[in-house]
Design a protein around this motif. Structure first.
Motif, short mmCIF file in Angstrom:
data_model
loop_
_atom_site.label_atom_id
_atom_site.label_comp_id
_atom_site.label_asym_id
_atom_site.label_seq_id
_atom_site.Cartn_x
_atom_site.Cartn_y
_atom_site.Cartn_z
N UNK A 127 29.17 32.92 41.68
CA UNK A 127 29.38 33.81 42.88
C UNK A 127 30.18 33.06 43.82
N UNK A 128 30.20 31.67 43.94
CA UNK A 128 30.67 30.95 44.95
C UNK A 128 32.07 30.57 44.61
N UNK A 129 32.66 30.86 43.18
CA UNK A 129 33.98 30.56 42.93
C UNK A 129 34.12 29.52 41.85
N UNK B 266 34.41 41.34 41.88
CA UNK B 266 33.19 41.93 41.15
C UNK B 266 32.77 43.02 41.91
N UNK B 267 32.53 43.28 43.26
CA UNK B 267 32.29 44.22 44.21
C UNK B 267 32.54 43.91 45.58
N UNK C 268 17.48 35.04 36.76
CA UNK C 268 17.29 35.50 35.40
C UNK C 268 18.76 35.54 34.86
N UNK C 269 19.38 36.14 35.46
CA UNK C 269 21.08 36.56 35.13
C UNK C 269 21.70 35.10 34.89
N UNK D 164 26.43 40.28 39.10
CA UNK D 164 27.56 40.58 38.44
C UNK D 164 28.64 39.40 38.22
N UNK D 165 28.36 38.51 39.11
CA UNK D 165 29.47 37.36 38.82
C UNK D 165 29.13 36.46 37.75
N UNK D 166 27.96 36.64 37.06
CA UNK D 166 27.27 35.96 35.99
C UNK D 166 28.18 36.44 34.85
N UNK D 167 28.89 37.36 34.70
CA UNK D 167 29.67 37.86 33.79
C UNK D 167 31.01 36.89 33.38
#
Length: 325
Positions: free
Chosen positions: A227-229, A93-94, A49-50, A102-105
């Motif tokens: 999220x993988x870069x 991100x964390x 969804x994100x 969070x990485x979707x930002x």
């Protein structure tokens, strides 16, 4: 007359690489790490969804899937894509492995990469313009984290040597310093001022020129996940995973050895070279074995992560250096 393909010692036939669709059982503890009481079964839909909400169409999507380079195969199954998407180090991100939401930002377009330092002429180039100057290929690589977990990934990208050639470094340049984005407005981890932001890593020019050093733009037949870069990260499979810088924005050629993020953070545990060696333990744990992500399998760790034939020669004469973790 067709070319004769000389496979390296670590390469096995294609049959050794299990297709992405074959499900591997996820490590429940990994899925729950940093997620409190959120059920593992609910995590993947949340991430999906994100991604739908936060993403815009990737202009490079038509470049995937790229043709596989059959010289780079594996001795184990490919890690299930969902396991890889949900288990990532991305301290921007964390500090948990659950950074996908969070990485979707991260906004990956526009994305400009600076090439500077000891080069003929510094310049900047957009990621999509860079992709027009290279040919993408898929490679199957192992990834070994210093935390003693491992995975096998179908990366898509191009040799780092291609970017070095575009940069035209001066003969006096000895290292390439790589830097990640810095934007605390979207990356809450970068608001923690006691960390040495922005994230930095470095390689020697010789390491960067090795055929295994690979700049990643995709994985699993599509553009690489945030999220993988995304949109550009490094894969150097003979090194521990902290030498796999994500979301790169700058390549600086220099005659001074760069100090990496991890070395600046904790030099007693993380050095510049970070090569894999099962005989040299991390100060707090053994490196003799690794846990294969998504399974209960434990495997003996291989010297240089199994790529010794291709890279051991890079370190001749450097035996007195701290070549390992």
């Amino acid at each position: 007359m067709p070319a004769i393909l000389h496979r390296p010692a670590w390469a096995l036939p294609d049959s050794a690489a299990t297709p992405e669709a074959i499900a591997l059982r996820l490590d429940r503890r990994a899925l729950l790490a940093g997620a409190g009481v959120i059920a593992a079964t609910a995590l993947a839909p949340d991430i999906a969804l994100a991604q739908r909400v936060g993403d815009v169409p990737d202009p490079s999507a038509g470049l995937y899937p790229a043709k596989r380079n059959e010289a780079f195969t594996l001795d184990r199954p490919v890690t299930d894509e969902q396991a890889n998407l949900n288990y990532n180090n991305f301290y921007e991100f964390n500090m948990s492995k659950s950074v996908a939401r969070q990485a979707q930002a991260l906004k990956t377009r526009p994305w400009t990469i600076a090439i500077d330092g000891m080069v003929e002429k510094p310049f900047e180039i957009g990621i999509d313009d860079l992709l027009k100057q290279v040919t993408l290929e898929e490679r199957l690589y192992r990834h070994r984290c210093v935390e003693a977990w491992s995975m096998a990934i179908p990366w898509t990208g191009f040799p780092l040597a291609k970017l070095v050639a575009l940069a035209k470094p001066l003969g006096s340049a000895k290292y390439v310093r790589m830097e990640t984005f810095k934007d605390p407005s979207i990356a809450p981890g970068q608001r923690q001022t006691w960390y040495p932001w922005p994230y930095v890593e470095g390689l020697t020019i010789a390491e960067a020129g090795n055929d295994l050093a690979f700049l990643v733009t995709g994985a699993y037949g599509k553009p690489v996940a945030k999220q993988m870069g995304a949109p550009l990260r490094l894969a150097v499979p003979w090194k521990y995973g902290f030498k796999s810088i994500k979301s790169i924005v700058r390549f600086t050629f220099t005659d001074k050895q760069p100090k990496s993020y991890w070395e600046a953070l904790q030099a007693s545990e993380y050095g510049f070279w970070a090569n894999v060696n099962p005989e040299v333990p991390h100060p707090r744990w053994s490196q003799a074995f690794e846990r294969v992500l998504g399974t209960d399998e434990r495997r003996p760790t291989l010297l240089f992560n199994g790529y010794a034939e291709q890279v051991a020669g890079l370190y001749k004469g450097l035996e007195k250096e701290r070549l390992w973790a």
